[in-house]
Design an enzyme around this catalytic site. Sequence first.
Site, PDB file in Angstrom:
ATOM      1  N   PHE A 133       0.820  -1.215   0.000  1.00  0.00           N
ATOM      2  CA  PHE A 133       0.000   0.000   0.000  1.00  0.00           C
ATOM      3  C   PHE A 133       0.853   1.263   0.000  1.00  0.00           C
ATOM      4  O   PHE A 133       0.381   2.340  -0.379  1.00  0.00           O
ATOM      5  CB  PHE A 133      -0.945  -0.001   1.210  1.00  0.00           C
ATOM      6  CG  PHE A 133      -0.331   0.458   2.500  1.00  0.00           C
ATOM      7  CD1 PHE A 133      -0.486   1.757   2.949  1.00  0.00           C
ATOM      8  CD2 PHE A 133       0.399  -0.421   3.289  1.00  0.00           C
ATOM      9  CE1 PHE A 133       0.078   2.178   4.145  1.00  0.00           C
ATOM     10  CE2 PHE A 133       0.960  -0.016   4.486  1.00  0.00           C
ATOM     11  CZ  PHE A 133       0.806   1.287   4.915  1.00  0.00           C
ATOM     12  N   LYS A 134       2.120   1.144   0.384  1.00  0.00           N
ATOM     13  CA  LYS A 134       2.995   2.322   0.404  1.00  0.00           C
ATOM     14  C   LYS A 134       3.136   2.941  -0.987  1.00  0.00           C
ATOM     15  O   LYS A 134       3.411   4.130  -1.112  1.00  0.00           O
ATOM     16  CB  LYS A 134       4.373   1.943   0.942  1.00  0.00           C
ATOM     17  CG  LYS A 134       4.371   1.231   2.298  1.00  0.00           C
ATOM     18  CD  LYS A 134       3.944   2.137   3.416  1.00  0.00           C
ATOM     19  CE  LYS A 134       3.914   1.428   4.761  1.00  0.00           C
ATOM     20  NZ  LYS A 134       5.215   1.131   5.318  1.00  0.00           N
TER      21      LYS A 134
END
Length: 491
Positions: A133-134
Site C-alpha cells: 500500500f505504500k
Amino acid sequence: MRYISTRGHTASSPNSSAHTFTEILLGGLAPDGGLYLPEAYPQIGRDELEQWRGLSYADLAYAVLSRFIDDIPAADLQALLARTYTAEVYCNGRVRAQASEITPLLWLEPPDPARGEGGLAILELSNGPTLAFKDMAMQLLGNLFEYVLARQGEEINILGATSGDTGSSAEYAMRGKQGVQVFMLSPHERMSAFQRAQMYSLHDANIHNIAVRGMFDDAQDIVKAVSNDHAFKAKYKIGAVNSINWARVAAQIVYYFKGYFAATAGGNARQVDFAVPSGNFGNICAGHIARMMGLPIGRLVLATNENDVLDEFFRSGVYRPRAAAETCATSSPSMDISKASNFERFVFDLVGRDPAMVRELWSAVDAGRSFDLSGTSFFARLPEFGFVSGKSSHADRLATIRRTFDRYGLMIDTHTADGLKVGSEWRTPEIPMIVLETALPVKFEETLVEALGRKPERPASLQGIENLPQRVAVMDVSVDAVRSFIAQHLR
C-alpha cells in the site's frame, strides 16, 4: 493552506519561513522535532461529497489534495496526479480488468440490505509496483519531488527507515529521478526474503541500502537523530520519505474517500467502518484526517500484531513504547514497531492541538519513558474520534489466512490478516466493514506456505527476484556510522 508543527513551530516563529506545502514537502520533521499538520482540516459537506462520487481515482485525488496543496498550479497538480494514478502503474491486482480502479473494492460478504447486513470487504491498496500500500503515496511523492526540485533548481538526499515495505516503495518511486539520492535504513535480517530482495537487488546509482543490526525502531531513531542535526541536514540537503512526511499522509487520505464511495455505491449505507493494520500509525492517521474532514466513517479499527503498543493506548490511555529488546519479531514484520512516529499527529488533535502538551508528552517519549492520559479529560474525549482497537498473534494470523482461503477462496497476506481478524471482532451488522489490504501475499511467502501449504502467485516481472545479486551495507546501530556513510557517498 499553512502548516504548523505538533510541537509549536509555526510560520510566525522566529527564523522560520512560511510553511506552504512545497516548503515542508522535502523536509520531513519540523525544526522543533515535531510533525507538520494543516492549521485546520478542510471540511467537505455532504453535497460536495456526493459530487465527488464517480470521479476517477486521479480526479478524486485532485479534489482531495488540492485542499492541501495550493502552491502548485492546478494544471500542474492535475498532470502529476494523472501521471501517477494509472492502470499501467497499478497493474498487479487480482483482476486485470479492474486496474483502472487503482484501489478496487473486493466484497468478501456482499451487503444484503433486506437482512440488514452492511457487508465485509477488502480495499485493494497493493496493486502498485512493489505490491504494498505504500506505493499509493510513494509513487506520487517521487513525482512531486522531481517536479519541485526541477522548479527550484535544487537537489535532495532522502534518508528513511523501513520495517519492510516503505523502503522498496520509496526506492522504486525515486530510482532514476533527477536530483534525488536515497539512503534507506532497514533492520538487518528482520524482513521477509522477498522484501529484502526488492530493495537490495536495485543497483541504480542513486539508491543506497543500509541494514542496521537492530529493530526498525533503532533505524527510525537514527533517521530522527540525523534529521535533528540541523547543520548536517542543511549541509547534505537531507529530506524524508518516511510516513513522517506530510505528503505521504495526505496522499493516503484519498483512498478512504474512494473506499467509502465504492462501499456505498448502492445507496444502502450512509456510513462505513475501516479496519487498518497499524504499525507506525501513518495509514490509520490518514483515515483519522479523512474522518475529521467530514467523511462518514463510523469507526476506525486499529489492528496491531504482538507489538501492541497502540492497542494498549487505545484500551488504557497509557502509551508505553518498548525498547528494541522488547520488540517481537513476528510474521507480520512491517508492523514490528514499538514507537509509532505518526501517533504524535493524532495526540496533537486529541489534546486540543496544544503544542505545549505535546512537547511535554514527547519529552518523556524521547527520553525512553511512557505517558499516561487515563483519567484525563483528553482520554475521555477518545470516543469522539471513532477509534477502537485489538491485536492479533501468529496463531490468529494463520487461522485467519486459512479461514479466508477456505471461505472466500482468497489469499491474503499476514498484515491484512491482522486487520481482518480485528475488524471482524468489531463488526456492526448494518455498517460495511472495509479492511485495508496492505500487501499482496507473495511478499510473505514463507508464512503463506505455513498456513496453506502452497505458495501464492506472483507477477511475472518478480519471478526469481530473491536470486538476483544484492547490494547492501550492514552496520551496527550508530548515528555516526550512518552520517559517515552518507558523507562518503555524497562527496
